[in-house]
Design a protein around this motif. Structure first.
Motif, PDB file in Angstrom:
ATOM      1  N   VAL A 184       0.715  -1.251  -0.036  1.00 37.48           N
ATOM      2  CA  VAL A 184      -0.016   0.160   0.266  1.00 37.48           C
ATOM      3  C   VAL A 184       0.814   0.854  -0.451  1.00 37.48           C
ATOM      4  CG1 VAL A 184      -2.172   1.311   1.192  1.00 37.48           C
ATOM      5  CG2 VAL A 184      -1.702  -1.322   0.953  1.00 37.48           C
TER       6      VAL A 184
ATOM      7  N   TYR B 266       9.997   5.975   3.459  1.00 32.73           N
ATOM      8  CA  TYR B 266      10.483   4.876   4.418  1.00 32.73           C
ATOM      9  C   TYR B 266      10.601   3.698   4.758  1.00 32.73           C
ATOM     10  CZ  TYR B 266      12.923   9.623   4.685  1.00 32.73           C
ATOM     11  OH  TYR B 266      13.064  10.367   4.718  1.00 32.73           O
TER      12      TYR B 266
ATOM     13  N   ARG C  88      10.421 -12.975   2.406  1.00 33.48           N
ATOM     14  CA  ARG C  88       9.947 -12.349   3.464  1.00 33.48           C
ATOM     15  C   ARG C  88       7.987 -13.248   4.081  1.00 33.48           C
ATOM     16  NH1 ARG C  88       8.029  -6.424   2.069  1.00 33.48           N
ATOM     17  NH2 ARG C  88       6.123  -6.585   3.402  1.00 33.48           N
TER      18      ARG C  88
ATOM     19  N   LEU D 151      10.582   4.614  11.311  1.00 33.39           N
ATOM     20  CA  LEU D 151      10.093   5.067  12.102  1.00 33.39           C
ATOM     21  C   LEU D 151      10.398   4.791  13.346  1.00 33.39           C
ATOM     22  CD1 LEU D 151       8.393   7.905  12.351  1.00 33.39           C
ATOM     23  CD2 LEU D 151       6.400   5.300  12.729  1.00 33.39           C
TER      24      LEU D 151
ATOM     25  N   ALA E 259       1.795   4.149   6.569  1.00 32.68           N
ATOM     26  CA  ALA E 259       1.547   2.567   5.667  1.00 32.68           C
ATOM     27  C   ALA E 259       1.978   1.470   6.158  1.00 32.68           C
ATOM     28  CB  ALA E 259       1.566   2.654   4.063  1.00 32.68           C
ATOM     29  N   ASP E 260       2.099   1.406   7.763  1.00 31.29           N
ATOM     30  CA  ASP E 260       3.260   0.349   7.617  1.00 31.29           C
ATOM     31  C   ASP E 260       2.359  -0.459   8.490  1.00 31.29           C
ATOM     32  OD1 ASP E 260       2.082   2.625   9.810  1.00 31.29           O
ATOM     33  OD2 ASP E 260       3.703   2.716  11.341  1.00 31.29           O
TER      34      ASP E 260
ATOM     35  N   GLN F  49      -9.230  -9.148   0.978  1.00 34.58           N
ATOM     36  CA  GLN F  49      -9.339  -7.877   0.428  1.00 34.58           C
ATOM     37  C   GLN F  49      -8.384  -6.885   0.926  1.00 34.58           C
ATOM     38  OE1 GLN F  49     -11.533  -6.579  -1.561  1.00 34.58           O
ATOM     39  NE2 GLN F  49     -12.073  -8.350  -3.001  1.00 34.58           N
TER      40      GLN F  49
HETATM   41  C1  LIG Z   1      -2.012 -14.970   4.912  1.00 32.85           C
HETATM   42  C2  LIG Z   1      -2.253 -13.913   4.224  1.00 32.85           C
HETATM   43  C3  LIG Z   1      -3.303 -14.495   3.079  1.00 32.85           C
HETATM   44  C4  LIG Z   1      -3.554 -12.870   2.369  1.00 32.85           C
HETATM   45  N1  LIG Z   1      -4.007 -12.607   1.234  1.00 32.85           N
HETATM   46  C5  LIG Z   1      -4.511 -12.219   0.561  1.00 32.85           C
HETATM   47  C6  LIG Z   1      -5.166 -11.845  -0.323  1.00 32.85           C
HETATM   48  O1  LIG Z   1      -5.328 -12.918  -1.238  1.00 32.85           O
HETATM   49  N2  LIG Z   1      -5.799 -10.952  -0.999  1.00 32.85           N
HETATM   50  C7  LIG Z   1      -5.377  -9.687  -0.707  1.00 32.85           C
HETATM   51  O2  LIG Z   1      -5.997  -8.252  -0.968  1.00 32.85           O
HETATM   52  N3  LIG Z   1      -4.999  -9.304   0.944  1.00 32.85           N
HETATM   53  C8  LIG Z   1      -4.308 -10.102   1.184  1.00 32.85           C
HETATM   54  N4  LIG Z   1      -3.710 -10.585   2.558  1.00 32.85           N
HETATM   55  C9  LIG Z   1      -3.896  -8.927   3.216  1.00 32.85           C
HETATM   56  C10 LIG Z   1      -2.407  -8.313   2.588  1.00 32.85           C
HETATM   57  O3  LIG Z   1      -1.711  -9.133   2.931  1.00 32.85           O
HETATM   58  C11 LIG Z   1      -2.473  -7.079   3.226  1.00 32.85           C
HETATM   59  O4  LIG Z   1      -3.612  -6.531   3.657  1.00 32.85           O
HETATM   60  C12 LIG Z   1      -1.179  -6.166   2.862  1.00 32.85           C
HETATM   61  O5  LIG Z   1      -0.467  -6.577   2.734  1.00 32.85           O
HETATM   62  C13 LIG Z   1      -1.631  -5.007   3.461  1.00 32.85           C
HETATM   63  O6  LIG Z   1      -0.349  -4.168   3.006  1.00 32.85           O
HETATM   64  P1  LIG Z   1      -0.159  -2.613   4.015  1.00 32.85           P
HETATM   65  O7  LIG Z   1       0.896  -2.643   3.317  1.00 32.85           O
HETATM   66  O8  LIG Z   1      -1.024  -1.444   4.423  1.00 32.85           O
HETATM   67  O9  LIG Z   1       0.692  -3.178   4.898  1.00 32.85           O
HETATM   68  P2  LIG Z   1       2.227  -4.368   5.541  1.00 32.85           P
HETATM   69  O10 LIG Z   1       2.437  -5.595   3.798  1.00 32.85           O
HETATM   70  O11 LIG Z   1       2.532  -4.531   6.206  1.00 32.85           O
HETATM   71  O12 LIG Z   1       3.001  -3.783   4.701  1.00 32.85           O
HETATM   72  C14 LIG Z   1       3.614  -2.401   6.199  1.00 32.85           C
HETATM   73  C15 LIG Z   1       5.450  -2.096   5.847  1.00 32.85           C
HETATM   74  O13 LIG Z   1       5.258  -1.829   6.283  1.00 32.85           O
HETATM   75  C16 LIG Z   1       7.234  -1.218   6.833  1.00 32.85           C
HETATM   76  N5  LIG Z   1       7.166  -1.227   8.022  1.00 32.85           N
HETATM   77  C17 LIG Z   1       6.191  -1.628   9.696  1.00 32.85           C
HETATM   78  N6  LIG Z   1       6.269  -0.490  10.692  1.00 32.85           N
HETATM   79  C18 LIG Z   1       7.847   0.138   9.988  1.00 32.85           C
HETATM   80  C19 LIG Z   1       8.492   1.485  10.726  1.00 32.85           C
HETATM   81  N7  LIG Z   1       8.495   1.288  12.025  1.00 32.85           N
HETATM   82  N8  LIG Z   1       9.450   2.549  10.192  1.00 32.85           N
HETATM   83  C20 LIG Z   1       9.085   1.690   8.541  1.00 32.85           C
HETATM   84  N9  LIG Z   1       8.516   0.781   7.915  1.00 32.85           N
HETATM   85  C21 LIG Z   1       8.135  -0.257   8.715  1.00 32.85           C
HETATM   86  C22 LIG Z   1       6.990  -2.932   6.541  1.00 32.85           C
HETATM   87  O14 LIG Z   1       8.103  -3.617   6.849  1.00 32.85           O
HETATM   88  C23 LIG Z   1       6.196  -3.237   5.345  1.00 32.85           C
HETATM   89  O15 LIG Z   1       6.997  -3.518   4.661  1.00 32.85           O
HETATM   90  C24 LIG Z   1      -3.763 -11.567   3.388  1.00 32.85           C
HETATM   91  C25 LIG Z   1      -2.784 -11.680   4.323  1.00 32.85           C
HETATM   92  C26 LIG Z   1      -2.258 -12.577   4.868  1.00 32.85           C
HETATM   93  C27 LIG Z   1      -1.924 -12.259   6.399  1.00 32.85           C
END
Ligand SMILES: Cc1cc2nc3c(=O)[nH]c(=O)nc-3n(C[C@H](O)[C@H](O)[C@H](O)COP(=O)(O)OP(=O)(O)OC[C@H]3O[C@@H](n4cnc5c(N)ncnc54)[C@H](O)[C@@H]3O)c2cc1C
Length: 441
Positions: free
Chosen positions: A16, A34, A47, A134, A165-166, A313
């Motif tokens: 995201v 970051y 990962r 962060l 978006a962490d 989702q």
């Molecule tokens: C088993 C499983 C299956 C899934 N299947 C699906 C699917 O089929 N379809 C679907 O739509 N969704 C699916 N999801 C959900 C999906 O994985 C998440 O909704 C999505 O990854 C969210 O993205 P994000 O970028 O918000 O968060 P994340 O993917 O968690 O990314 C957050 C990022 O922030 C970084 N971060 C964290 N803290 C800090 C900090 N303090 N400083 C700097 N960086 C930081 C992390 O390293 C990471 O790279 C699934 C989830 C799981 C667990």
């Protein structure tokens, strides 16, 4: 670029965060992103989280807006329905959308994240920093304290807007939680998940273009295809049951009695190795509101609304956050205060609705799909969808194949349920009356 261009700090270079960087970079903002982990495009080890994901309409729409949909779909595998495995190994295909033939797509998490990061880095107004975590934040001043994990140095970053978006355990959200009237709740489910894998050499034994499910009532296993012909298998089961399977013999017996066909697919030796190689992971659902603080900070994606993965989702909803944010930037230009307020008020109910629907879908996937009532409902839904395509949109179709607000999808389901129950009651009443008259005369 002139000096009065506003600056935005994005915390988190996951799916995201990196997509959000592309959207906002297109609008000309100065973006610094970051990410605490190393660059996954260069990392030797994959990962932790799910290896592949189901991409559907909302995610595709967002990718299309930044010109990446075609590239992603070229690297994805369409899944036109569920393939249900019963205990004897017999399978049954249940197509998602018999009416308009839409499908969801299995895509590698790392590949997709890599495409998004590469696209973000191509903008001259985007800087991406890896291994940069962060550690502190002063939301009111717009200051982030970042630690470079390679050198252990810390430095301060000032910006007009901070976007968190962490992820589910967001640090940005933790700071918002200290602000009065911020609402927050989290629910861990009793089930954890463990990933296993069917190797490419046996992948051909799986019926292609489906999401495979082994529904077993209290627990289930699913499999999504990968481009190299392997399949990522995920076992969802209560932690208590995982703990009971504490040696090879118990585990083998469990698979023989519940997923016999999967043993051949994964391979007996591989299954033993993979099952004990990792501990099952937790699944959490998080709701909060508002998603912003004044004109200074915003959380999106899992940081705002982590959900259990059963509707596929989480990412799609996070990508839709980016679409909504972009639309608000289009309408309100640099007025961050209005943009953030509107984002929170427009998104909250929808995000809460999809968190609830994701919980519901766990019951459907592991249990309801084995019940005759599920198929009766599916047939009725298909007939009515064909007859009234713009009025009667079945729940799964509206969530996965449309941009209809999640709250509307949920409400539609409620009135559809009422109509079906009333219709069935009238049907059986008429049938009983006819039967009674027939017996009498
Ligand atoms: C088993 C499983 C299956 C899934 N299947 C699906 C699917 O089929 N379809 C679907 O739509 N969704 C699916 N999801 C959900 C999906 O994985 C998440 O909704 C999505 O990854 C969210 O993205 P994000 O970028 O918000 O968060 P994340 O993917 O968690 O990314 C957050 C990022 O922030 C970084 N971060 C964290 N803290 C800090 C900090 N303090 N400083 C700097 N960086 C930081 C992390 O390293 C990471 O790279 C699934 C989830 C799981 C667990």
């Amino acid at each position: 670029m002139t000096d009065n261009v506003k600056s935005i700090t994005i915390i988190g270079g996951g799916l995201v965060g990196s997509l959000c960087a592309c959207f906002l970079a297109k609008r000309g903002y100065r973006i610094k992103l970051y990410e605490s982990r190393e660059d996954l495009r260069k990392a030797k080890h994959q990962r932790g989280r799910s290896i592949n994901l189901a991409l559907s309409h909302r995610g595709r729409r967002a990718l299309r807006s930044v010109g990446l949909e075609d590239e992603v779909l070229q690297n994805a595998i369409p899944m036109k329905g569920r393939l249900l495995h019963d205990i004897s190994g017999a399978t049954k295909s249940v197509i998602y959308d018999e009416h308009t033939n839409q499908c969801i797509y299995s895509v590698s998490r790392n590949l997709l994240n890599g495409i998004l990061l590469t696209a973000a880095e191509k903008f001259p107004n985007v800087e991406v920093f890896f291994q940069s975590k962060l550690i502190n934040i002063s939301v009111r001043e717009g200051t982030c304290i970042i630690s470079n994990m390679a050198t252990n140095e810390t430095f301060e970053v000032q910006s007009d807007l901070i976007i968190g978006a962490d992820g589910a355990f967001s640090k940005v959200r933790r700071f918002l939680q200290q602000i009065p009237l911020f609402q927050f709740s989290q629910t861990y489910i009793d089930h954890g998940y463990l990933e296993l894998s069917i190797p490419p050499c046996r992948g051909y034994l799986m019926t292609s273009n489906h999401l495979h499910i082994w529904p077993r009532g209290e627990f289930m296993m699913i499999a999504l295809p990968n481009k190299d012909d392997s399949w990522t298998v995920t076992l969802f089961m209560s932690f208590r049951r995982f703990e009971e399977l504490d040696d090879k013999e118990k585990m083998r017996k469990f698979f023989e009695s519940t997923f016999p066909d999967a043993i051949e697919l994964i391979g007996e030796e591989e299954l033993e190795k993979q099952f004990f190689a990792a501990k099952p992971s937790h699944l959490v659902s998080i709701k909060c509101s508002p998603y912003h603080f004044q004109d200074r900070a915003l959380v999106i994606g899992d940081a705002a609304h982590a959900m259990v993965p059963f509707y596929g989702q989480g990412m799609n909803c996070g990508f839709e956050d980016c679409t909504l944010l972009d639309e608000l930037f289009e309408t309100h230009a640099d007025n961050f205060k209005v943009i953030l307020e509107k984002f929170s008020s427009l998104r909250k109910d929808d995000a809460h609705a999809i968190c609830d629907l994701a919980m519901y879908n766990f019951i459907e996937m592991r249990d309801l799909v084995t019940k005759p009532s599920f198929y009766v409902r599916k047939v009725l839904d298909n007939i009515l969808f064909k007859m009234f395509p713009s009025t009667w949109i079945p729940l799964y179709n509206s969530v996965s194949f449309s941009s209809i607000r999640y709250t509307v999808c949920m409400n539609n389901r409620k009135w559809q349920n009422k109509i079906i129950i009333t219709g069935l009651l009238i049907f059986f009443l008429v049938l009983s009356i006819l039967f009674f008259l027939w017996r009498k005369f």
